[in-house]
Design a protein around this motif. Structure first.
Motif, PDB file in Angstrom:
ATOM      1  N   ALA A  16     -16.913  -6.415 -45.800  1.00  0.00           N
ATOM      2  CA  ALA A  16     -16.731  -5.252 -44.929  1.00  0.00           C
ATOM      3  C   ALA A  16     -17.466  -5.444 -43.605  1.00  0.00           C
ATOM      4  CB  ALA A  16     -17.228  -3.995 -45.641  1.00  0.00           C
ATOM      5  N   GLU A  17     -18.658  -6.046 -43.666  1.00  0.00           N
ATOM      6  CA  GLU A  17     -19.408  -6.318 -42.438  1.00  0.00           C
ATOM      7  C   GLU A  17     -18.651  -7.280 -41.532  1.00  0.00           C
ATOM      8  OE1 GLU A  17     -23.060  -7.851 -43.883  1.00  0.00           O
ATOM      9  OE2 GLU A  17     -23.810  -5.923 -44.619  1.00  0.00           O
ATOM     10  N   ARG A  19     -15.429  -7.875 -41.550  1.00  0.00           N
ATOM     11  CA  ARG A  19     -14.218  -7.206 -41.063  1.00  0.00           C
ATOM     12  C   ARG A  19     -14.551  -6.307 -39.873  1.00  0.00           C
ATOM     13  NH1 ARG A  19     -12.884  -5.152 -45.575  1.00  0.00           N
ATOM     14  NH2 ARG A  19     -11.395  -6.721 -46.283  1.00  0.00           N
ATOM     15  N   SER A  20     -15.668  -5.583 -39.959  1.00  0.00           N
ATOM     16  CA  SER A  20     -16.091  -4.721 -38.863  1.00  0.00           C
ATOM     17  C   SER A  20     -16.430  -5.533 -37.620  1.00  0.00           C
ATOM     18  CB  SER A  20     -17.299  -3.886 -39.295  1.00  0.00           C
ATOM     19  OG  SER A  20     -17.782  -3.094 -38.235  1.00  0.00           O
ATOM     20  N   GLN A  21     -17.091  -6.681 -37.809  1.00  0.00           N
ATOM     21  CA  GLN A  21     -17.439  -7.538 -36.676  1.00  0.00           C
ATOM     22  C   GLN A  21     -16.194  -8.080 -35.974  1.00  0.00           C
ATOM     23  OE1 GLN A  21     -19.921 -10.329 -38.753  1.00  0.00           O
ATOM     24  NE2 GLN A  21     -21.787  -9.111 -38.485  1.00  0.00           N
ATOM     25  N   GLU A  23     -13.264  -6.575 -35.907  1.00  0.00           N
ATOM     26  CA  GLU A  23     -12.658  -5.441 -35.206  1.00  0.00           C
ATOM     27  C   GLU A  23     -13.392  -5.145 -33.900  1.00  0.00           C
ATOM     28  OE1 GLU A  23     -12.838  -2.378 -38.105  1.00  0.00           O
ATOM     29  OE2 GLU A  23     -11.070  -3.079 -39.228  1.00  0.00           O
ATOM     30  N   GLN A  24     -14.703  -5.451 -33.855  1.00  0.00           N
ATOM     31  CA  GLN A  24     -15.492  -5.210 -32.649  1.00  0.00           C
ATOM     32  C   GLN A  24     -15.396  -6.351 -31.647  1.00  0.00           C
ATOM     33  OE1 GLN A  24     -19.478  -4.297 -33.963  1.00  0.00           O
ATOM     34  NE2 GLN A  24     -18.748  -2.702 -35.367  1.00  0.00           N
TER      35      GLN A  24
END
Length: 414
Positions: A16-17, A19-21, A23-24
């Motif tokens: 999840a981390e 994936r978030s990175q 997306e950012q």
């Protein structure tokens, strides 16, 4: 699907981390995180079965029965199902054990699967998923047994769902080890060891088996299945089998036999004596409707008085949702050659070594696998679980990347 253990939670959090990175806007050597550990086909971007969705839609919204764009066999199947529902609607309560149309289809499927061995629809029960069906069975057995805690022999490595259910219900899970060196087979000596050790703290009553194995992916041969059946017969154990579809085994020579078939072919000495229950689910294999949560169970050789009580309990506490029953109807009774829908239906650190391996693989490739630690593997061994649910082109690419990673990983740490 059972709740993830601590190692799987670590991997999922890290995924999840990442994936978030992504997306950012953080640059990675990959563009997405793919969770290759799960058997949820549609989460892996497999398309749902059109025939199943069309039948479900027509049953849910009856004006579609007059839609000229729907194939005639879809509309006929929907009408047949609705005719078995109270009020011709899936919004009504159905028969507790499952509507007869679906149970008849399941019985017919089982007879075809097992080479003509009869299956009685009255011995078939439908549940909202294997976990709920298993929970109900174990709760029933514990309620009708004596006051001593009931023991259930369970395989390892395997999904921890069964052990969690047993613990929550107050039973004793008695893990028996599968032998990896001989193809994850089950040996009578191991079953005997676990049984004798368990007798000191509980009353062993059930032998639980999974075929094909999960997460191992192995398929039991006839000799292994016969050993298990003989052991259950000798010890008076209920044989509880979580089984898959033969069409989901991908091997030119390997045949997935059902325990019912092997039991029958061993003769009346076993086929008329061994208490037996078998599960199968629409979450598995080519249907892959994990979110629908439908499963069927067949019961054999259970005392008539006990079975009658069981039916009463099912009628009191269990009602399988009709959308789940529709999925089971299609899984058990797919379109035949010549039907309008047939062509489309066919087209379908300080961490354990394997946890460390899976974390590195995730960080290097974006592929999230499940470590063997999640499933109770034998001490001193290391495995990962990967399903083959991706479309073939993406699966080929994933395997190539995993092979490349593996070679680099071995070069770095060997």
């Amino acid at each position: 699907m059972s709740a993830p253990g601590p190692f799987m939670e670590l991997l999922l959090r890290r995924g999840a981390e990442i994936r978030s990175q992504i997306e950012q806007g953080l640059k990675m050597p990959f563009t997405e995180v793919l969770e290759l550990h799960t058997g949820d086909l549609q989460a892996m971007r497999q398309k749902p079965i059109t025939f199943l969705r069309q039948v479900s839609a027509a049953c849910t919204y009856s004006p579609l029965l007059n839609d000229p764009t729907l194939p005639s066999d879809v509309k006929q199947r929907a009408r047949t199902i609705l005719a078995s529902c109270p009020g011709n609607s899936i919004g009504c309560y159905g028969e507790a054990g499952g509507i007869l149309t679906v149970r008849n289809s399941v019985a017919k499927y089982l007879e075809q699967r097992d080479g003509g061995i009869p299956a009685d629809p009255e011995n078939i029960f439908l549940f909202n998923g294997t976990s709920r069906g298993l929970s109900f069975i174990l709760k029933f057995l514990m309620a009708t047994g004596n006051s001593e805690r009931m023991g259930i022999l369970v395989p390892v490595p395997s999904s921890l769902a069964c052990q969690h259910i047993i613990t929550l219900l107050g039973g004793a899970a008695l893990p028996y080890q599968l032998d990896e060196q001989s193809g994850w087979t089950v040996w009578s000596e191991e079953l005997r060891r676990v049984l004798e050790e368990g007798c000191g703290s509980c009353r062993p009553r059930v032998l639980y088996v999974v075929n094909p194995g999960s997460p191992t992916g192995h398929v039991m041969d006839r000799a292994c299945m016969e050993r298990i059946i003989r052991f259950a017969a000798d010890e008076g154990l209920l044989l509880l089998a979580d089984e898959g579809h033969p069409e989901d085994v991908y091997s030119g020579s390997l045949q997935l036999l059902s325990f019912k078939r092997v039991l029958h072919e061993m003769g009346p000495e076993f086929s008329s004596v061994v208490e037996f229950m078998s599960f199968n689910s629409v979450s598995k294999g080519h249907i892959g409707e994990s979110g629908v949560q439908g499963c069927y169970m067949e019961v054999l050789n259970v005392d008539p008085t006990v079975l009658s009580h069981f039916r009463s309990m099912v009628a009191t506490f269990v009602s399988c949702s009709l959308p789940a029953q529709i999925a089971m109807e299609v899984a058990a009774n797919p379109p035949d050659p010549g039907d309008p829908s047939y062509p489309l239906f066919q087209a379908a650190l300080g961490q354990p070594p394997d946890v460390f391996y899976c974390l590195r693989l995730l960080q290097d490739t974006g592929y999230l696998l499940a470590p063997g630690e999640e499933f109770g593997q034998k001490d001193g061994t290391a495995h990962f679980r990967m399903t083959f649910a991706l479309p073939i082109k993406e699966l080929t690419l994933a395997l190539e990347k995993i092979v490349d990673f593996h070679q680099r990983f071995i070069a770095e740490f060997s």
